[in-house]
Scaffold this active site. Structure first.
Site, PDB file in Angstrom:
ATOM      1  N   LYS A 196     -23.348 -36.245  33.171  1.00 60.87           N
ATOM      2  CA  LYS A 196     -23.750 -34.839  33.324  1.00 60.87           C
ATOM      3  C   LYS A 196     -24.037 -34.497  34.796  1.00 60.87           C
ATOM      4  O   LYS A 196     -23.549 -33.500  35.314  1.00 60.87           O
ATOM      5  CB  LYS A 196     -25.004 -34.531  32.473  1.00 60.87           C
ATOM      6  CG  LYS A 196     -24.838 -34.847  30.991  1.00 60.87           C
ATOM      7  CD  LYS A 196     -26.091 -34.545  30.207  1.00 60.87           C
ATOM      8  CE  LYS A 196     -27.306 -35.369  30.570  1.00 60.87           C
ATOM      9  NZ  LYS A 196     -27.185 -36.824  30.286  1.00 60.87           N
TER      10      LYS A 196
ATOM     11  N   ARG B 254     -33.207 -30.124  25.622  1.00 61.37           N
ATOM     12  CA  ARG B 254     -33.207 -31.527  25.256  1.00 61.37           C
ATOM     13  C   ARG B 254     -33.624 -31.744  23.808  1.00 61.37           C
ATOM     14  O   ARG B 254     -33.635 -32.853  23.324  1.00 61.37           O
ATOM     15  CB  ARG B 254     -34.217 -32.188  26.185  1.00 61.37           C
ATOM     16  CG  ARG B 254     -34.097 -33.632  26.413  1.00 61.37           C
ATOM     17  CD  ARG B 254     -32.888 -33.966  27.226  1.00 61.37           C
ATOM     18  NE  ARG B 254     -33.060 -35.262  27.801  1.00 61.37           N
ATOM     19  CZ  ARG B 254     -32.789 -35.548  29.062  1.00 61.37           C
ATOM     20  NH1 ARG B 254     -32.318 -34.625  29.862  1.00 61.37           N
ATOM     21  NH2 ARG B 254     -32.945 -36.755  29.503  1.00 61.37           N
TER      22      ARG B 254
ATOM     23  N   ARG C 190     -25.795 -47.803  38.026  1.00 63.18           N
ATOM     24  CA  ARG C 190     -25.924 -46.577  38.830  1.00 63.18           C
ATOM     25  C   ARG C 190     -26.857 -46.807  40.018  1.00 63.18           C
ATOM     26  O   ARG C 190     -27.860 -47.493  39.920  1.00 63.18           O
ATOM     27  CB  ARG C 190     -26.500 -45.446  37.966  1.00 63.18           C
ATOM     28  CG  ARG C 190     -26.872 -44.204  38.799  1.00 63.18           C
ATOM     29  CD  ARG C 190     -27.185 -42.990  37.956  1.00 63.18           C
ATOM     30  NE  ARG C 190     -28.236 -43.211  36.979  1.00 63.18           N
ATOM     31  CZ  ARG C 190     -28.546 -42.338  36.031  1.00 63.18           C
ATOM     32  NH1 ARG C 190     -27.884 -41.197  35.941  1.00 63.18           N
ATOM     33  NH2 ARG C 190     -29.512 -42.612  35.164  1.00 63.18           N
TER      34      ARG C 190
ATOM     35  N   ARG D  55     -32.831 -46.022  39.772  1.00 62.63           N
ATOM     36  CA  ARG D  55     -33.882 -45.258  39.103  1.00 62.63           C
ATOM     37  C   ARG D  55     -34.742 -46.188  38.263  1.00 62.63           C
ATOM     38  O   ARG D  55     -34.237 -47.116  37.641  1.00 62.63           O
ATOM     39  CB  ARG D  55     -33.255 -44.178  38.201  1.00 62.63           C
ATOM     40  CG  ARG D  55     -32.979 -42.892  38.943  1.00 62.63           C
ATOM     41  CD  ARG D  55     -32.189 -41.879  38.161  1.00 62.63           C
ATOM     42  NE  ARG D  55     -32.585 -41.666  36.783  1.00 62.63           N
ATOM     43  CZ  ARG D  55     -32.026 -40.738  35.990  1.00 62.63           C
ATOM     44  NH1 ARG D  55     -31.066 -39.946  36.475  1.00 62.63           N
ATOM     45  NH2 ARG D  55     -32.412 -40.594  34.744  1.00 62.63           N
TER      46      ARG D  55
ATOM     47  N   ARG E 132     -34.253 -44.683  25.966  1.00 63.09           N
ATOM     48  CA  ARG E 132     -33.715 -43.339  26.239  1.00 63.09           C
ATOM     49  C   ARG E 132     -32.551 -43.016  25.297  1.00 63.09           C
ATOM     50  O   ARG E 132     -32.430 -41.882  24.836  1.00 63.09           O
ATOM     51  CB  ARG E 132     -33.252 -43.241  27.706  1.00 63.09           C
ATOM     52  CG  ARG E 132     -34.423 -43.160  28.673  1.00 63.09           C
ATOM     53  CD  ARG E 132     -33.993 -43.455  30.094  1.00 63.09           C
ATOM     54  NE  ARG E 132     -33.014 -42.520  30.596  1.00 63.09           N
ATOM     55  CZ  ARG E 132     -32.146 -42.797  31.572  1.00 63.09           C
ATOM     56  NH1 ARG E 132     -32.158 -43.979  32.142  1.00 63.09           N
ATOM     57  NH2 ARG E 132     -31.299 -41.891  31.974  1.00 63.09           N
TER      58      ARG E 132
HETATM   59  P1  AP5 Z   1     -24.627 -39.595  35.775  1.00 60.64           P
HETATM   60  O1  AP5 Z   1     -23.738 -38.453  36.149  1.00 60.64           O
HETATM   61  O2  AP5 Z   1     -25.802 -39.877  36.627  1.00 60.64           O
HETATM   62  O3  AP5 Z   1     -25.042 -39.454  34.212  1.00 60.64           O
HETATM   63  P2  AP5 Z   1     -26.055 -38.463  33.503  1.00 60.64           P
HETATM   64  O4  AP5 Z   1     -25.444 -38.035  32.220  1.00 60.64           O
HETATM   65  O5  AP5 Z   1     -26.499 -37.379  34.439  1.00 60.64           O
HETATM   66  O6  AP5 Z   1     -27.227 -39.487  33.208  1.00 60.64           O
HETATM   67  P3  AP5 Z   1     -28.803 -39.338  33.351  1.00 60.64           P
HETATM   68  O7  AP5 Z   1     -29.351 -40.717  33.167  1.00 60.64           O
HETATM   69  O8  AP5 Z   1     -29.193 -38.636  34.617  1.00 60.64           O
HETATM   70  O9  AP5 Z   1     -29.121 -38.460  32.147  1.00 60.64           O
HETATM   71  P4  AP5 Z   1     -30.457 -38.286  31.446  1.00 60.64           P
HETATM   72  O10 AP5 Z   1     -30.186 -37.080  30.636  1.00 60.64           O
HETATM   73  O11 AP5 Z   1     -30.975 -39.441  30.694  1.00 60.64           O
HETATM   74  O12 AP5 Z   1     -31.499 -38.188  32.659  1.00 60.64           O
HETATM   75  P5  AP5 Z   1     -32.314 -36.978  33.271  1.00 60.64           P
HETATM   76  O13 AP5 Z   1     -32.372 -37.203  34.715  1.00 60.64           O
HETATM   77  O14 AP5 Z   1     -31.844 -35.674  32.745  1.00 60.64           O
HETATM   78  O15 AP5 Z   1     -23.701 -40.893  35.680  1.00 60.64           O
HETATM   79  C1  AP5 Z   1     -24.243 -42.165  35.333  1.00 60.64           C
HETATM   80  C2  AP5 Z   1     -23.419 -43.263  36.032  1.00 60.64           C
HETATM   81  O16 AP5 Z   1     -22.088 -43.235  35.533  1.00 60.64           O
HETATM   82  C3  AP5 Z   1     -23.296 -43.073  37.565  1.00 60.64           C
HETATM   83  O17 AP5 Z   1     -23.324 -44.333  38.177  1.00 60.64           O
HETATM   84  C4  AP5 Z   1     -21.910 -42.413  37.757  1.00 60.64           C
HETATM   85  O18 AP5 Z   1     -21.296 -42.768  38.993  1.00 60.64           O
HETATM   86  C5  AP5 Z   1     -21.132 -42.981  36.572  1.00 60.64           C
HETATM   87  N1  AP5 Z   1     -20.157 -42.028  36.038  1.00 60.64           N
HETATM   88  C6  AP5 Z   1     -20.365 -40.686  35.811  1.00 60.64           C
HETATM   89  N2  AP5 Z   1     -19.282 -40.116  35.262  1.00 60.64           N
HETATM   90  C7  AP5 Z   1     -18.370 -41.123  35.139  1.00 60.64           C
HETATM   91  C8  AP5 Z   1     -17.041 -41.157  34.627  1.00 60.64           C
HETATM   92  N3  AP5 Z   1     -16.444 -40.069  34.115  1.00 60.64           N
HETATM   93  N4  AP5 Z   1     -16.410 -42.349  34.634  1.00 60.64           N
HETATM   94  C9  AP5 Z   1     -17.011 -43.471  35.117  1.00 60.64           C
HETATM   95  N5  AP5 Z   1     -18.252 -43.498  35.630  1.00 60.64           N
HETATM   96  C10 AP5 Z   1     -18.939 -42.328  35.622  1.00 60.64           C
HETATM   97  O19 AP5 Z   1     -33.754 -37.226  32.617  1.00 60.64           O
HETATM   98  C11 AP5 Z   1     -34.565 -38.316  32.997  1.00 60.64           C
HETATM   99  C12 AP5 Z   1     -35.895 -38.222  32.247  1.00 60.64           C
HETATM  100  O20 AP5 Z   1     -36.571 -36.984  32.585  1.00 60.64           O
HETATM  101  C13 AP5 Z   1     -35.776 -38.169  30.722  1.00 60.64           C
HETATM  102  O21 AP5 Z   1     -35.720 -39.461  30.157  1.00 60.64           O
HETATM  103  C14 AP5 Z   1     -37.057 -37.414  30.336  1.00 60.64           C
HETATM  104  O22 AP5 Z   1     -38.180 -38.252  30.403  1.00 60.64           O
HETATM  105  C15 AP5 Z   1     -37.190 -36.387  31.451  1.00 60.64           C
HETATM  106  N6  AP5 Z   1     -36.518 -35.097  31.153  1.00 60.64           N
HETATM  107  C16 AP5 Z   1     -35.467 -34.547  31.829  1.00 60.64           C
HETATM  108  N7  AP5 Z   1     -35.139 -33.353  31.305  1.00 60.64           N
HETATM  109  C17 AP5 Z   1     -35.994 -33.155  30.270  1.00 60.64           C
HETATM  110  C18 AP5 Z   1     -36.156 -32.099  29.323  1.00 60.64           C
HETATM  111  N8  AP5 Z   1     -35.352 -31.001  29.329  1.00 60.64           N
HETATM  112  N9  AP5 Z   1     -37.129 -32.229  28.377  1.00 60.64           N
HETATM  113  C19 AP5 Z   1     -37.950 -33.306  28.355  1.00 60.64           C
HETATM  114  N10 AP5 Z   1     -37.853 -34.340  29.217  1.00 60.64           N
HETATM  115  C20 AP5 Z   1     -36.892 -34.262  30.169  1.00 60.64           C
END
Ligand code: AP5
Length: 217
Positions: free
Chosen positions: A13, A85, A124, A157, A168
């Protein structure tokens, strides 16, 4: 236009959001990035959020809406990454958008298998300065463990350690995945194969946005 990127941790994402923001000029709004910034600034919100993030749990909705409210009315073209979420956030978002006479245009669901997610997350690395996302296997920096944009040392991270990643993914399945059906019933959902490479994914998403139609308001 308001676009939502939906999918499990590691589906890509954040990576897609960055390339889409560059291509279409969206304001990229990542609740995860915003929370991590609060944590690194050691604010009251950040300290509270960290308790949940370190455990792989969702941060309470009220904290999330403090972040969302500030931004949602200020920008025309918005890309929501990691929000909503759960169903309650989605319902509350609908009500905010109704108040400001706005609608969601597209929800792109990046469907990706668990085994690939675990591999992507544990390999990552991110730049703590510019936020660029790397992968030591598939997308390494040309400068090794330093960012190829600003030279900062890349970091892992805290929630990308294997134990937290598994938690997660479990939280995603119970809390977030029901949004697939929620948005499908509203005829806003587009399922995208998240296992394709970054460029191919962008092409699939762009083909839908560029086609426009009644959703592209
Ligand atoms: P990346 O693009 O970083 O993946 P992502 O889907 O963004 O993963 P996240 O871990 O950031 O998602 P998340 O939803 O768990 O975390 P968030 O920060 O929102 O890609 C991942 C890896 O894959 C990278 O190394 C990249 O290079 C590689 N890659 C990407 N695309 C690729 C492809 N097509 N092919 C090959 N490789 C690829 O949330 C973190 C925490 O914050 C949550 O756990 C929660 O505690 C809190 N939080 C955030 N938002 C909320 C909310 N709305 N409500 C409540 N808690 C929340």
């Amino acid at each position: 236009m308001i676009v939502i990127l939906l999918g499990p941790p590691g589906a890509g994402k954040g990576t897609q959001a960055r390339v889409m923001a560059e291509k279409y000029g969206f304001k990229h709004l990542s609740t995860g990035d915003a929370l991590r910034e609060e944590c690194s600034n050691n604010t009251t919100v950040g300290r509270k959020a960290r308790e949940y993030m370190d455990e792989g749990l969702l941060v309470p909705d009220d904290i999330i809406f403090e972040i969302i409210r500030k931004n949602i009315s200020q920008h025309r073209d918005i890309l929501l990454d990691g929000f909503p979420r759960n169903i309650s956030q989605a319902v509350r978002l609908d009500s905010i958008l109704k108040d400001i006479s706005r609608k969601i245009s597209y929800v792109f669901y990046l469907e990706t298998d668990d085994k690939i997610l675990i591999k992507r997350l544990t390999s990552r690395r991110v730049c703590p300065v510019c936020g660029k996302i790397y992968n030591i296997i598939t997308l390494p920096s040309s400068r090794g463990s330093y960012c190829d944009i600003d030279g900062a040392e890349l970091s892992q991270r805290d929630d990308d350690k294997t134990g937290v990643v598994k938690k997660r993914l479990a939280v995603y399945k119970t809390e977030t995945h029901p949004l697939v059906e929620f948005y499908s019933e509203k005829e806003l959902l587009y399922t995208i194969d998240g296992e394709k490479d970054i460029e191919a994914l962008l092409m699939d998403i762009s083909a839908i946005i560029d086609k426009g139609g009644s959703n592209g308001h």
